[in-house]
Design an enzyme around this catalytic site. Structure first.
Site, PDB file in Angstrom:
ATOM      1  N   GLY A 158      20.509 -10.603  -1.849  1.00 45.06           N
ATOM      2  CA  GLY A 158      20.120 -11.151  -0.559  1.00 45.06           C
ATOM      3  C   GLY A 158      19.689 -10.067   0.408  1.00 45.06           C
ATOM      4  O   GLY A 158      19.101  -9.049   0.037  1.00 45.06           O
ATOM      5  N   GLY A 159      20.028 -10.269   1.688  1.00 48.04           N
ATOM      6  CA  GLY A 159      19.635  -9.302   2.714  1.00 48.04           C
ATOM      7  C   GLY A 159      20.231  -7.936   2.507  1.00 48.04           C
ATOM      8  O   GLY A 159      19.701  -6.930   3.003  1.00 48.04           O
TER       9      GLY A 159
ATOM     10  N   GLY B  43     -12.257  12.627  -6.324  1.00 45.93           N
ATOM     11  CA  GLY B  43     -11.408  12.496  -5.145  1.00 45.93           C
ATOM     12  C   GLY B  43      -9.973  12.876  -5.414  1.00 45.93           C
ATOM     13  O   GLY B  43      -9.241  13.281  -4.499  1.00 45.93           O
ATOM     14  N   ALA B  44      -9.544  12.765  -6.670  1.00 42.52           N
ATOM     15  CA  ALA B  44      -8.169  13.134  -7.014  1.00 42.52           C
ATOM     16  C   ALA B  44      -7.938  14.626  -6.800  1.00 42.52           C
ATOM     17  O   ALA B  44      -6.819  15.048  -6.486  1.00 42.52           O
ATOM     18  CB  ALA B  44      -7.870  12.747  -8.457  1.00 42.52           C
TER      19      ALA B  44
END
Length: 538
Positions: free
Chosen positions: A199-200, A434-435
């Site tokens: 849960g939370g 771009g790497a």
């Protein structure tokens, strides 16, 4: 009456009364001390021997036993042992529902002689569920940890919110979340999941710097198998849904997994040595017997002559690092990139390296996010970053494009560009497209950038480049042009002649060069423009 007695025989009567009052006070103090002793004994048993036995039967330690293993002997100072839950609904105010210390043990101690704050949730008390008192105890040590500059370690073993308290329990979670955020980048935060966390409750570990799990006994999920079944009609076990394996190999939620409680706590002690206590400290330094000028002869032959043949970047890192020690983070997730801690000349450093053994070391969504978060942690806590580059580019494909490789790849670029710690880069083989820019290039304020003689810095590989440049030409001509392209670009010279790498070095000298550079950059001062905060592409 008292006044008359004193007036008749003031000295003797007063002495008698004083003696009686003293005896009463002494008896009262003794009674209080006995109550305190009883409550301490009760607190040490948590939810009782029966529940402790049940915990042991599952192969798990109790909250206090875990603290004993984690911390140095005799150094634990406990806070709030007498705090009790304050709920009055659903019979919670009955005596049998009052436990000294409630469902968490908090305090501070030493790990290998260095201070640490710790909380350990006690599953023997209401399944370790979080009450307002439980949250208050955790918040107290987190506040103090930030104030004095000491890391926080959470040993999580909880069934979730204490339902009887309703919104008060939820408020307790939010109070902890707020402190997780405030402590982020101030002191290191480590979560060790040693039981259920649902849960939370899962969001506190998610907000910490490192989350580790114990195999077969720990679980992390927003909704459990029963809810999943009712909503999606999927049959899944707790282990399949939120066990250590899916979170260390598929989701990337956890940074590593250990065999059992003892293994986890002992290895966490070792891991702790790599971390500074706060953002005010420099990277930890220990005495090293490994010479900083050690020559790594094996590196001269580690790169295969055929660029299509893989090698293990971890072998390169182990050869360079002190005593071949490398603590790898997330070793089973996004294996095409390697991140982790080592030491160079005794000083903690963070290593990031493309892994040619897996998908040729290509950058994809998961690898970008994994490395970006690690780079940002190192930058938060003044840990120098060494980047080992062998990257053919970003992974192409519809799945990657639609999954947001542009946005996620930008996270790694952003992390490197923003970092102001010492940044050293070694290009071992490929650095394409771009790497090349993203992997701590000189253009992103890399401090010292080296290339090995085997390095290739280019827009792309020779075969792909020739097909584009000489589209429509004959196969023979393309083959000839490819040889020309290789001669021009499949080497480190184009980058070196433009100053994009500072030197072309012999692989065997890598360790001594990096150690020398780290000494040079030890007092590096660099600041980013003043701003409220930046807007990383999340």
């Amino acid at each position: 009456m008292l006044r008359k007695l004193v007036l008749r025989n003031p000295l003797s009567q007063y002495a008698v009364l004083l003696g009686q009052n003293t005896r009463c006070a002494s008896q009262h103090a003794h009674s209080i001390m006995q109550d305190i002793k009883d409550k301490r004994s009760s607190a040490m048993l948590g939810g009782g021997q029966k529940r402790i036995d049940a915990q042991h039967k599952k192969g798990k330690l109790t909250a206090r036993e875990r603290i004993d293993v984690l911390l140095d002997d005799g150094t634990f100072t406990e806070y709030d042992m007498f705090v009790e839950q304050r709920c009055t609904d659903f019979g919670m105010d009955d005596k049998e529902n009052k436990f000294s210390g409630d469902s968490v043990v908090t305090g501070h101690g030493m790990i290998n002689g260095r201070p640490a704050f710790v909380f350990s949730q006690d599953f023997t008390v209401f399944g370790g569920s979080l009450s307002s008192a439980h949250a208050q105890k955790i918040c107290k040590i987190m506040d103090q940890a930030m104030m004095v500059g000491v890391p926080v370690i959470g040993l999580n073993d909880s069934g979730g919110a204490r339902i009887q308290e309703g919104v008060e329990s939820l408020a307790g979670y939010a109070d902890i979340f707020q402190r997780n955020v405030m402590a982020s980048g101030v002191v290191p935060q480590i979560s060790l999941i040693m039981g259920p966390c649902a849960g939370g409750a899962v969001y506190s570990p998610a907000l910490t710097d490192f989350t580790f799990m114990v195999k077969d006994t720990s679980y992390l999920f927003i909704t459990g198998p029963d809810v999943v079944k009712s909503v999606t009609n999927e049959d899944v076990t707790a282990e399949e849904l939120g066990g250590a394996k899916p979170h260390t190999t598929i989701s990337g939620v956890a940074h590593g997994a250990f065999e059992d409680d003892v293994d986890a706590l002992l290895k966490l002690r070792n891991f702790y040595n790599f971390l500074p206590l706060s953002n005010k400290e420099t990277s930890p330094q220990i005495d090293s017997r490994d010479p900083s000028d050690r020559v790594c002869y094996n590196l001269d032959d580690i790169i295969p002559l055929d660029s299509k043949i893989a090698y293990d970047m971890v072998d390169v890192i182990n050869s360079i690092a002190d005593d071949g020690e490398f603590w790898e983070i997330m070793p089973d997730y996004a294996k095409n990139i390697v991140v982790g801690f080592s030491r160079m000349n005794g000083k903690t450093v963070g290593f990031v390296g493309n892994q040619p053994k897996v998908a040729s070391g290509v950058l994809d969504i998961n690898a970008s996010v994994k490395a970006a978060r690690f780079v940002r942690f190192c930058d938060c806590f003044n840990i120098p970053i060494i980047t080992m580059v062998d990257v053919p580019g970003f992974l192409p494909g519809v799945g990657q494009e639609h999954g947001g490789i542009i946005r996620h790849g930008a996270k790694l670029l952003y992390a490197y560009a923003e970092a102001t710690v010492p940044k050293l880069t070694v290009i071992t083989r490929k650095a394409y497209g771009g790497a090349y820019d993203v992997m701590s290039s000189k253009h992103l304020r890399g401090d010292i950038n080296y290339a090995w003689p085997t390095a290739e810095v280019a827009v792309m590989g020779a075969a792909g480049a020739v097909k584009i440049i000489f589209r429509g030409k004959s196969v023979e001509e393309q083959a000839a042009r490819e040889a020309e392209y290789v001669h021009k670009f499949a080497n480190p010279y184009p980058a070196a002649t433009r100053g994009y790498v500072d030197d072309i070095i012999e692989p065997r000298t890598t360790r001594q060069r990096l150690c020398r550079d780290l000494d040079l950059l030890a007092n590096k001062k660099q600041e980013n423009p003043a701003k409220k905060h930046a807007n990383i592409p999340l």
